[in-house]
Scaffold this active site. Structure first.
Site, PDB file in Angstrom:
ATOM      1  N   TYR A 110       0.876  -1.173   0.000  1.00 25.20           N
ATOM      2  CA  TYR A 110       0.000   0.000   0.000  1.00 25.20           C
ATOM      3  C   TYR A 110       0.911   1.221   0.000  1.00 25.20           C
ATOM      4  O   TYR A 110       1.980   1.191  -0.586  1.00 25.20           O
ATOM      5  CB  TYR A 110      -0.929  -0.109   1.230  1.00 25.20           C
ATOM      6  CG  TYR A 110      -2.031   0.897   1.321  1.00 25.20           C
ATOM      7  CD1 TYR A 110      -2.788   1.261   0.211  1.00 25.20           C
ATOM      8  CD2 TYR A 110      -2.352   1.485   2.545  1.00 25.20           C
ATOM      9  CE1 TYR A 110      -3.812   2.182   0.317  1.00 25.20           C
ATOM     10  CE2 TYR A 110      -3.383   2.398   2.667  1.00 25.20           C
ATOM     11  CZ  TYR A 110      -4.098   2.747   1.546  1.00 25.20           C
ATOM     12  OH  TYR A 110      -5.116   3.655   1.655  1.00 25.20           O
ATOM     13  N   LYS A 183      -5.717  -1.441  -2.478  1.00 20.09           N
ATOM     14  CA  LYS A 183      -6.775  -1.154  -1.514  1.00 20.09           C
ATOM     15  C   LYS A 183      -7.528  -2.434  -1.153  1.00 20.09           C
ATOM     16  O   LYS A 183      -7.828  -2.703   0.014  1.00 20.09           O
ATOM     17  CB  LYS A 183      -7.736  -0.138  -2.111  1.00 20.09           C
ATOM     18  CG  LYS A 183      -8.335   0.819  -1.125  1.00 20.09           C
ATOM     19  CD  LYS A 183      -7.333   1.900  -0.734  1.00 20.09           C
ATOM     20  CE  LYS A 183      -7.931   2.917   0.181  1.00 20.09           C
ATOM     21  NZ  LYS A 183      -7.018   4.016   0.497  1.00 20.09           N
ATOM     22  N   ASP A 255      -8.823   8.051  -5.170  1.00 22.38           N
ATOM     23  CA  ASP A 255      -7.843   8.908  -5.851  1.00 22.38           C
ATOM     24  C   ASP A 255      -8.384   9.586  -7.104  1.00 22.38           C
ATOM     25  O   ASP A 255      -7.693   9.670  -8.142  1.00 22.38           O
ATOM     26  CB  ASP A 255      -6.580   8.114  -6.175  1.00 22.38           C
ATOM     27  CG  ASP A 255      -5.714   7.901  -4.934  1.00 22.38           C
ATOM     28  OD1 ASP A 255      -6.032   8.497  -3.890  1.00 22.38           O
ATOM     29  OD2 ASP A 255      -4.723   7.159  -5.006  1.00 22.38           O
ATOM     30  N   ASP A 278     -10.678   8.951   0.332  1.00 21.35           N
ATOM     31  CA  ASP A 278      -9.856  10.152   0.472  1.00 21.35           C
ATOM     32  C   ASP A 278     -10.592  11.233   1.250  1.00 21.35           C
ATOM     33  O   ASP A 278      -9.969  12.048   1.931  1.00 21.35           O
ATOM     34  CB  ASP A 278      -9.455  10.690  -0.907  1.00 21.35           C
ATOM     35  CG  ASP A 278      -8.753   9.640  -1.746  1.00 21.35           C
ATOM     36  OD1 ASP A 278      -7.710   9.136  -1.301  1.00 21.35           O
ATOM     37  OD2 ASP A 278      -9.251   9.297  -2.821  1.00 21.35           O
ATOM     38  N   GLY A 312      -8.265  21.158   0.955  1.00 20.65           N
ATOM     39  CA  GLY A 312      -8.789  20.598  -0.286  1.00 20.65           C
ATOM     40  C   GLY A 312      -9.798  19.504   0.039  1.00 20.65           C
ATOM     41  O   GLY A 312     -10.493  19.567   1.052  1.00 20.65           O
ATOM     42  N   ALA A 314      -9.466  16.333   1.075  1.00 19.24           N
ATOM     43  CA  ALA A 314      -9.252  15.635   2.335  1.00 19.24           C
ATOM     44  C   ALA A 314      -9.480  16.575   3.515  1.00 19.24           C
ATOM     45  O   ALA A 314     -10.148  16.216   4.493  1.00 19.24           O
ATOM     46  CB  ALA A 314      -7.849  15.041   2.384  1.00 19.24           C
ATOM     47  N   ASN A 474      -5.622   5.458   6.925  1.00 21.06           N
ATOM     48  CA  ASN A 474      -6.995   5.096   6.563  1.00 21.06           C
ATOM     49  C   ASN A 474      -7.279   3.606   6.718  1.00 21.06           C
ATOM     50  O   ASN A 474      -8.434   3.194   6.834  1.00 21.06           O
ATOM     51  CB  ASN A 474      -7.291   5.497   5.117  1.00 21.06           C
ATOM     52  CG  ASN A 474      -7.346   6.989   4.934  1.00 21.06           C
ATOM     53  OD1 ASN A 474      -6.845   7.739   5.769  1.00 21.06           O
ATOM     54  ND2 ASN A 474      -7.945   7.435   3.851  1.00 21.06           N
TER      55      ASN A 474
END
Length: 572
Positions: A110, A183, A255, A278, A312, A314, A474
């Protein structure tokens, strides 16, 4: 090998594997292959006598062998490719190796190593995994999914990316399939989501990466990234196809670029069971760390003032979840009161209501220009982080800016001068882009700062105390969320379910001991994921979103978790 060569009930972690294939076909499928671990009887029944070395070994010896090979590989990319090769040969062995060494290997399969694997995708390509959908061939979408070989009730997760906002490296075109694969590997290793109930997808809409377009090796569509109406039509077709073919699946967005991430989540979250890691996953794990830190401060969450530096997708996602928690549990009676506790900073400084460049999801956090009239600032048109610290005196500072070193000594000491236990989270990845290091934050605050980071950092020794640094990864949230959704068959993912995941995670730590981390460690990932899954499933039932409300949550979650052990084999 098509799935008709074997049968397995993947809805439970304990189903037998019924194999129809014989001979070499058994050995070439990672689901049916167990190499030297086939017993003598199994070798005879499956027609593989003489196709493997004579000695029968067990899974533990196989893990030891591939781990030794792993250790002899000296580069991170080489280790990634080695593990990918193990996964392509023997799925159980791969996940047993990974779960046995999760803290060591998570950064390999990851972040951060996955970034290099994505960049090198067209050069290192060996065996395709996942579904590749081209915007130039939308008519092939249904066939592409059907060719993956799963029935409507056999899919729990679809992880999709269009590769525009890959980690910190931007547009990577078709190589983004690797982030979807990575993921899903974490979903399986951390939460026991069955590896055969997941589909990784890349939406090949072109790329604006000139390096990829000019490379003869690039495997994706050779044109600039498609945007606008054609892009939206392609996305709508994709969502409707997933909804029709796999009605029980959770759609995980990964993403996407800032422009599309919030917009797509907002467009589809009431239509399908969908989640953006995200935005929502990051927010949940950060909220968990904040809740643990807030407990230590002795103040209510509502009593804190929050500065988000780098607001932004996130950053605003984090702010939204904190705001919702204030509204749900605190003294805030209106959204306006909750918003008043936030200070969002972007590339042009503090968000102010007369800035035309703000996106719709950012605008609610813009401060009224009139409210800043008495602030002492050098440039009213660009109010800096230092200005905000000096004038607003925030007690929680969150960094999602990718500006390494932005939390300077002067800024941190200013916060520490008015706040006894400042909560400071430099979350940007990789380590070089972290807004500050934990060692500096603790030194500058005499050990009083409550710290969580985005990248892993070593413990800090200061004045006889060892401070273990929480990593806001995460992976502490999304695997358990997916497991809880799959087990309860939730029809939607609500803000309440995201908050329940965060609160369950926060409840697993005791941060009062000096030096204790604000989050569980990655080594406890399986327990963490199961705990989060139970909380998510229960919240889904409370909100009437569960098609399968759990009557015995702990047992049902446990039974759903796939275990990386060789199942019973039936030759049919």
């Amino acid at each position: 090998m098509p799935s008709t060569d074997y049968e397995q009930d993947t809805s439970t972690g304990f189903g037998p594997l019924r194999i129809k294939a014989r001979g070499r076909a058994v050995m070439t499928n990672p689901t049916t292959n167990r190499g030297t671990a086939f017993t003598v009887e199994q070798r005879r029944e499956l027609g593989i006598v003489g196709l493997v070395p004579t000695r029968v070994t067990n899974l533990e010896n196989q893990v030891r062998r591939v781990y030794e090979q792993y250790q002899r590989t000296t580069t991170m990319l080489g280790r990634y490719l080695h593990l990918a090769g193990v996964r392509d040969r023997n799925e159980v062995l791969f996940y047993r190796l990974l779960t046995s060494n999760i803290e060591e290997m998570l950064p390999v399969i990851y972040t951060p190593t996955i970034g290099e694997a994505i960049e090198r995708f067209s050069h290192e390509f060996s065996r395709p995994r996942g579904v590749f959908l081209s915007i130039d061939q939308p008519e092939l979408m249904v066939d592409s999914f059907l060719n993956f070989g799963l029935n409507p009730d056999e899919v729990d997760l679809v992880v999709v990316t269009d590769s525009e906002g890959i980690l910190g490296i931007g547009d990577q075109g078709i190589g983004g399939i690797q982030i979807a694969i990575g993921k899903l590997s974490v979903y399986t290793a951390a939460a026991g989501v069955h590896p055969r109930r997941c589909i990784p997808v890349v939406l090949d809409v072109g790329t604006d990466n000139l390096g990829l377009l000019s490379s003869e090796m690039y495997l994706g569509e050779r044109h600039a990234r498609v945007r606008g109406e054609k892009y939206d039509e392609f996305l709508a077709l994709f969502v409707n196809t997933v909804k029709d073919l796999f009605p029980n699946a959770m759609l995980h967005w990964e993403d996407f670029g800032t422009t599309n991430a919030h917009r797509l989540l907002t467009t589809y979250r009431e239509e399908i069971c969908t989640f953006n890691d995200d935005i929502q996953g990051t927010a949940a794990v950060v909220l968990a760390a904040i809740l643990a830190g807030v407990d230590v401060t002795g103040l209510e969450l509502d009593d804190h003032r929050v500065c988000v530096f780098g607001a932004g997708s996130a950053g605003i996602g984090i702010a939204n979840l904190i705001r919702d928690t204030m509204l749900r549990t605190g003294a805030s009676e209106t959204e306006e009161e909750a918003y008043s506790r936030f200070y969002a900073i972007g590339i042009n400084g503090l968000y102010v209501d007369d800035q035309p460049e703000l996106m719709p999801f950012q605008r609610p956090y813009a401060r009224a220009r009139a409210d800043l009239a008495d602030w002492a600032v050098a440039d009213p048109n660009h109010i800096t982080l230092a200005d905000v610290i000096r004038n607003a005196r925030p007690t929680i500072l969150i960094g999602t800016s990718t500006r390494g070193g932005a939390f300077t000594r002067a800024i941190v000491e200013e916060i520490a001068s008015y706040c006894a236990r400042p909560i400071i989270f430099p979350l940007s990845n990789p380590t070089s882009r972290a807004e500050a290091t934990p060692a500096d934050l603790l030194t500058w605050t005499d050990g009083r700062a409550l710290v969580a980071t985005g990248s892993p950092f070593w413990p800090v020794d200061l004045d006889g105390v060892r401070y273990t640094i929480a990593q806001a990864n995460n992976a502490l949230i999304f695997p358990g969320l997916g497991l809880g959704v799959a087990t309860s068959q939730a029809t939607r993912i609500s803000d309440g379910m995201i908050a329940a995941a965060a609160e369950a995670l926060a409840g697993m730590v005791n941060a009062y001991r000096q030096g204790a981390p604000l989050l569980p460690t990655i080594s406890a990932l399986r327990t963490v994921s199961a705990t989060v899954a139970v909380a998510v499933a229960q919240q889904a039932a409370t909100e009437g979103l569960a098609r399968n409300p759990l009557t015995d949550p702990i047992q049902q979650i446990y039974e759903r978790m796939w275990q990386p052990v060789y199942p019973e084999i039936e030759a049919i």
